[in-house]
Every structure is written in structure tokens, then in C-alpha cells.
Design a protein around this motif. Structure first.
Motif, mmCIF file in Angstrom:
data_model
loop_
_atom_site.group_PDB
_atom_site.id
_atom_site.type_symbol
_atom_site.label_atom_id
_atom_site.label_comp_id
_atom_site.label_asym_id
_atom_site.label_seq_id
_atom_site.Cartn_x
_atom_site.Cartn_y
_atom_site.Cartn_z
ATOM 1 N N ALA A 235 105.663 -77.717 6.312
ATOM 2 C CA ALA A 235 104.499 -78.484 6.755
ATOM 3 C C ALA A 235 103.791 -79.147 5.581
ATOM 4 O O ALA A 235 103.676 -78.569 4.498
ATOM 5 N N ASN A 236 103.295 -80.368 5.819
ATOM 6 C CA ASN A 236 102.415 -80.990 4.833
ATOM 7 C C ASN A 236 100.988 -80.519 5.096
ATOM 8 O O ASN A 236 100.727 -79.780 6.049
ATOM 9 N N LEU A 237 100.053 -80.942 4.257
ATOM 10 C CA LEU A 237 98.677 -80.452 4.384
ATOM 11 C C LEU A 237 98.040 -80.892 5.694
ATOM 12 O O LEU A 237 97.250 -80.160 6.290
ATOM 13 N N PHE A 238 98.349 -82.097 6.160
ATOM 14 C CA PHE A 238 97.791 -82.603 7.419
ATOM 15 C C PHE A 238 98.240 -81.721 8.583
ATOM 16 O O PHE A 238 97.426 -81.208 9.350
ATOM 17 N N MET B 35 97.130 -74.993 1.735
ATOM 18 C CA MET B 35 97.732 -75.017 3.067
ATOM 19 C C MET B 35 96.772 -74.398 4.091
ATOM 20 O O MET B 35 96.124 -73.399 3.806
ATOM 21 N N PHE B 36 96.723 -75.020 5.294
ATOM 22 C CA PHE B 36 95.925 -74.595 6.444
ATOM 23 C C PHE B 36 94.447 -74.958 6.344
ATOM 24 O O PHE B 36 93.716 -74.827 7.322
ATOM 25 N N ILE C 201 109.873 -79.493 11.783
ATOM 26 C CA ILE C 201 108.488 -79.941 11.659
ATOM 27 C C ILE C 201 107.807 -79.818 13.008
ATOM 28 O O ILE C 201 108.464 -79.707 14.049
ATOM 29 N N LEU C 202 106.472 -79.818 13.012
ATOM 30 C CA LEU C 202 105.734 -79.701 14.265
ATOM 31 C C LEU C 202 106.036 -80.879 15.175
ATOM 32 O O LEU C 202 106.112 -82.033 14.731
#
Length: 422
Positions: free
Chosen positions: A175-178, A1-2, A49-50
Motif C-alpha cells: 500500500a502507498n500512504l494514500f 503508514m496508516f 492492491i486495494l
């Protein structure tokens, strides 16, 4: 992550305000907004989500054009193209950060070199992909009510989506990795822009350059009246006394002489049964190895050696780079937390104990924003795990899991061989 950013940051084009002004108005451009470091989010299938907004949506927050290369007067583009102090300058309004381009390279074109941006509009039209920007609205000269009113006029809100500000640390829950990688870059950069308002060289106001990646002293502007004051020292050399932050932190697990135990600590901030890897900032005059050994001693009274690097993780709270390590230590020696008093407890755990927690449904806690509350309630239910550890979205969780599952090997050693290592 990040980690693992999907964006081409196009750093060689940050000095060109013609490029920045052309790409910011692209209908493909998407924005992450923050308010005092907390991101704007939307709901999707019950999860936060963002939220990505268009340039049209953020119009009330970014001011009038030109957005970069602003001239002396409002609405004018600077003509000082060759002056370093005006490269992509934004000296009115809150800083805007150009994060980069998520390229669609199916055609094989890729990013264009700076030499192709003589005509920026035509060059930007050739770029295939989605440009990303970020800004923090907390310092805008707008009331909170005006900010919320502007958000209600966005395309996503009119389409029925509810927008809310979310605690920053809760992002990693869904969050997903993207999204995580874009969030990490965005939050670290808007935080850096928010914190650095005055020149370290002379104390004058600073302004944003290079799409949010550089600061300039206001005294270096071609129209600045510097009568009666010494020249700012930032006008010499690199013209940049403050660079975007990445504060290195070591985070580490000590593995004992058998290879079957690890040392975990309980931080004073998280009361209850939450244990994690030890960590600390690298200090001037230290190597990574030095910092691992010092932090192990200061936090737990443990002498460590044989420091081995594992992996790293950007940690945007606000701008750390977590550098993960393993080290060896003697579990027969006493553990003490009374040196720097950062930990409330530290103890050795066996592989069996750690695996039982990792295999438990709630053994790894995901919502770090609610961690303290959750840990204080632990063991009130017979089905609770004996303690909790970080999830694998945090590097501490990865270090713990990789050791527990035997992905990294630590052979046993004889205690009588320690003298040469300490």
C-alpha cells in the motif's frame, strides 16, 4: 503508514440522511469491501492492491434505497427528521460507513457547510472530489457463493481484473500512504460496527446512525413497542454509550547509559530471530509515561525513566493508536522475561548490530502475515541477517531506524546518577 488521512470526513453532515443518500449514489463514490476484516484486493503488476468499487458494483450488498434514514417499512424514508434516534438511521442491512471526501480543491471551493444542504442533491453536485464508503459483507444474509457471484458482475471484474480477499496485515506490504490511510480508517470502523450489535444499556439490538459513526438502541425508535420494559438509559444524555474505538498502546525503546544500545524483545507469537520494540495497552489510571515504565518492567524486568514521546501511528488491527516513546534504562542490570511471560527473549543490541541488520536486504521483514514462518527459517542460509526487525511501515521500525541513524540523540550519563530517577 496508516496516518495522515487524505479525506475530509465531513463529520458535521453525518446526521443528515438527505446528504448521505445523495452522496452514496454519486457516480464518483468508491467503496472498500471487507470480509471478516480482510479487504477486497486486485492485482496490479503482480502485487495485491486495494480494490475500489462503485456504488453500482456494491448494489447487491447495500440493499434498496433509502440506504440511510430508513423508515419503519422497507423502502420508506423516515419522516422523523428531528428525532436524534433516526439521524441517518440504518436499521436494515449491514452497517455502511461513510469515510469522507477526497476533495479536489483546485477551484478553491472546499467542503460545503451543513447549512448549504437544504437541497442535498444540488449541494452534493457542487462537491468536487471522490466520496469513500466501506462495509463488511461477512454478516450479510448471503451465501459465500452469492457474494462471489456478485463480485464477478462488477465493472472491474468484467474489465479483466481478478478480485481476491487478502489477509489484512498484508496490505501494508504494497500500500502507498494514500491507500494505507483510507484502509486504516475503513477497517477500524467496519470492525467497530461489526462487534457492537447490542446496546450496552439494556441489551437490545443496536442499529447504525450517522453513516456508521454512531449506534442507536432499537428501543429509541419512534415506532418501537416498549410495553412492560424500563426505558433504556441510553435515551438520556448523549444517546451513545459506545463510541468508535481508538485503543491507546505505548510502544517504546529503552536506550542505555551510553546512548549506544537499545533493548529489543522477541514476542512469543513470532518464533525465530525477530526482535522489535516493547509495547502494551495503556490501562485505566495511567499516563503514557506510567504505561511505558510499567510495560518495560513487566515484559523485561527493566526500570525505565526519562520517557520521551516520538510519534504516533494508527494501527487498524483492530483499532489501536500506537504511541511511540523512548526511555532511558541501565543496561548493566539483568534482563528478565519471566514476569508476564509475554516475551521469549529480550536483549540489548548495539548501534553497529542494528545498523548491520537495517542495511541487509532482508533485515526488515515486510510481510507481517508470513513473519512467523520466515523468522523460523532465519539463519539457515549463510547470507541471512543475524536477526530481523520491523519495517518502517510500522512505528517500531521507525523508532529503531531513527535511533540507529542518530536522528534522535541520547547523550551518555553516569550510572551513579540513577538513584534520583528510579
Amino acid at each position: 503508514m496508516f496516518a495522515g488521512s487524505p479525506l475530509n470526513r465531513l463529520s458535521w453532515l453525518r446526521t443528515s440522511h438527505s446528504f448521505l443518500n445523495s452522496i452514496i449514489v454519486s457516480p464518483k463514490s468508491r467503496w472498500l469491501l471487507f470480509k471478516s476484516g480482510n479487504p477486497l484486493t486486485s492485482k496490479s503488476e503482480g502485487k495485491s492492491i486495494l480494490a475500489y468499487l462503485s456504488t453500482k458494483d456494491v448494489g447487491p450488498f447495500i440493499g434498496e434505497a433509502p440506504h440511510f434514514g430508513q423508515g419503519k417499512e422497507s423502502g420508506l424514508l423516515t419522516s422523523e427528521e428531528q428525532i436524534t434516534a433516526t439521524e441517518g438511521v440504518r436499521h436494515r442491512g449491514s452497517p455502511i460507513v461513510f469515510l469522507g471526501l477526497h476533495e479536489n480543491t483546485s477551484s478553491g471551493s472546499g467542503a460545503l457547510p451543513s447549512s448549504d444542504f437544504i437541497d442535498a442533491e444540488k449541494a452534493v453536485a457542487k462537491l468536487e472530489g471522490v466520496p469513500y464508503f466501506a462495509m463488511d459483507v461477512a454478516d450479510l444474509e448471503m451465501e459465500d457463493s452469492a457474494i462471489e457471484t456478485a463480485l464477478k458482475e462488477t465493472e472491474v471484474t468484467k474489465a479483466g481484473t481478478t478480485l481476491t480477499w487478502l489477509d489484512a496485515r498484508s496490505v501494508m506490504t504494497n500500500a502507498n500512504l494514500f491507500d494505507g490511510a483510507i484502509f486504516a480508517e475503513a477497517r477500524s470502523m467496519v470492525d467497530w460496527n461489526t462487534r457492537n450489535k447490542f446496546c450496552p444499556g439494556c441489551g437490545s439490538r443496536q442499529h447504525s446512525l450517522w453513516g456508521g459513526w454512531k449506534f442507536g438502541c432499537s428501543t429509541l425508535m419512534p415506532w418501537s413497542d416498549n410495553t412492560g420494559r424500563k426505558p433504556c438509559p441510553s435515551g438520556k444524555g448523549l444517546h451513545n454509550f459506545t463510541h468508535p474505538r481508538s485503543d491507546p498502546v505505548v510502544i517504546m525503546l529503552a536506550v542505555d547509559e551510553t546512548g549506544e544500545k537499545i533493548l529489543l524483545g522477541q514476542n512469543n507469537r513470532f518464533k525465530g530471530q525477530f526482535y522489535s520494540a516493547l509495547a502494551g495497552f495503556i490501562e485505566p489510571g495511567e499516563t503514557f509515561e506510567d504505561a511505558v515504565k510499567r510495560e518495560m518492567w513487566e515484559e523485561a524486568g527493566v526500570k525505565a525513566w526519562d520517557v520521551q514521546y516520538h510519534s504516533g501511528q494508527p494501527w487498524p488491527f483492530p483499532a489501536s493508536l500506537m504511541c511511540g516513546f523512548y526511555a532511558r534504562a541501565d543496561s548493566t542490570q539483568p534482563v528478565r522475561v519471566d514476569l508476564d511471560n509475554e516475551l521469549s527473549d529480550a536483549r540489548w543490541f548495539t548501534r553497529e548490530e542494528v545498523m548491520s541488520v537495517l542495511n541487509h536486504a532482508t533485515g526488515s521483514y515486510l510481510d507481517l502475515a508470513k513473519l512467523a514462518e520466515a523468522s523460523s527459517q532465519l539463519n539457515k542460509d549463510a547470507n541471512d541477517p543475524p536477526f530481523r526487525v520491523p519495517p518502517t511501515t510500522a512505528i517500531a521500525g521507525v523508532l529503531i531506524k531513527d535511533w540507529a541513524e542518530g536522528k534522535v540523540q541520547f547523550p551518555p550519563f553516569a550510572l551513579n546518577s540513577l538513584k534520583g530517577n528510579l
